[in-house]
Design a protein around this motif. Sequence first.
Motif, PDB file in Angstrom:
ATOM      1  N   GLY A  32       0.819  -1.207   0.000  1.00 52.29           N
ATOM      2  CA  GLY A  32       0.000   0.000   0.000  1.00 52.29           C
ATOM      3  C   GLY A  32       0.850   1.253   0.000  1.00 52.29           C
ATOM      4  N   GLN A  37      -1.072   4.407  -1.713  1.00 55.56           N
ATOM      5  CA  GLN A  37      -2.372   4.285  -1.042  1.00 55.56           C
ATOM      6  C   GLN A  37      -2.236   4.604   0.448  1.00 55.56           C
ATOM      7  N   LYS A  41      -4.739   6.946   2.272  1.00 50.00           N
ATOM      8  CA  LYS A  41      -6.115   6.498   2.077  1.00 50.00           C
ATOM      9  C   LYS A  41      -6.581   5.438   3.077  1.00 50.00           C
ATOM     10  N   MET A  45      -9.726   2.285   2.943  1.00 48.05           N
ATOM     11  CA  MET A  45      -9.314   0.895   2.823  1.00 48.05           C
ATOM     12  C   MET A  45      -9.745   0.084   4.048  1.00 48.05           C
ATOM     13  N   VAL A  61      -2.714  -1.831  -6.969  1.00 49.81           N
ATOM     14  CA  VAL A  61      -1.811  -2.009  -5.830  1.00 49.81           C
ATOM     15  C   VAL A  61      -1.036  -3.329  -5.928  1.00 49.81           C
ATOM     16  N   ARG A  95     -13.830  -0.762  -0.993  1.00 45.89           N
ATOM     17  CA  ARG A  95     -13.579   0.604  -0.540  1.00 45.89           C
ATOM     18  C   ARG A  95     -14.686   1.052   0.391  1.00 45.89           C
TER      19      ARG A  95
END
Length: 198
Positions: A32, A37, A41, A45, A61, A95
């Motif tokens: 990640g 990510q 984020k 996640m 990813v 998500r």
Amino acid sequence: MQRALINFFLDEARDAGYLEIQPPLVVNEGSGFGTGQLPDKEGQMYHVTEDNLYLIPTAEVPVTNFVPRCDFGCQTTACEKTRLTVHASVAKPDRMEKMFVDSNRLHQFDKVEVVQVAHPEKSYDILDQMVAHVESLVTKLGPSLSHPPALWWRHEFLPAALTYDFEVFSAAQEKWLEVSSVSNFESFQANRLKTSFP
């Protein structure tokens, strides 16, 4: 209908020279981080705390993490011809979508993605090729395609240097909906993954 669309996108990707793969649905923290990510984020996640793993928010990813790399800070060599596509019926991104107020996305959805690893000098030519590929897909399906707006992201927590969003008009909802995006990350992910060309 959903399976027919998945097959269509995979067939088109294969005809364009992409290799179909089945990525894992969970990744470790390092994967990640390498793609940008994390740490940006976490709120989008799903985190499996017991194993410190994350459900993938996008197949990009794990696919990007397939590029050879070394965990000890040394430089490794990426193959210039690496072109990958993801088997959407297996790659089901998850998500939380907290940042989307009026979103049509679900927490889990099927998605066909194409990813390319390219030499920095060729990255924008490759971006143009990928934009043309996605535009041809939308055109073949028939809906009117709006001009893809360019989103310039120059922020340390938003790793894409340039993103094109594709929108089609939904007659049922009477509005334009984003159906795809194509991005160039320049050297951001390569630096994080400690990957380079010779």
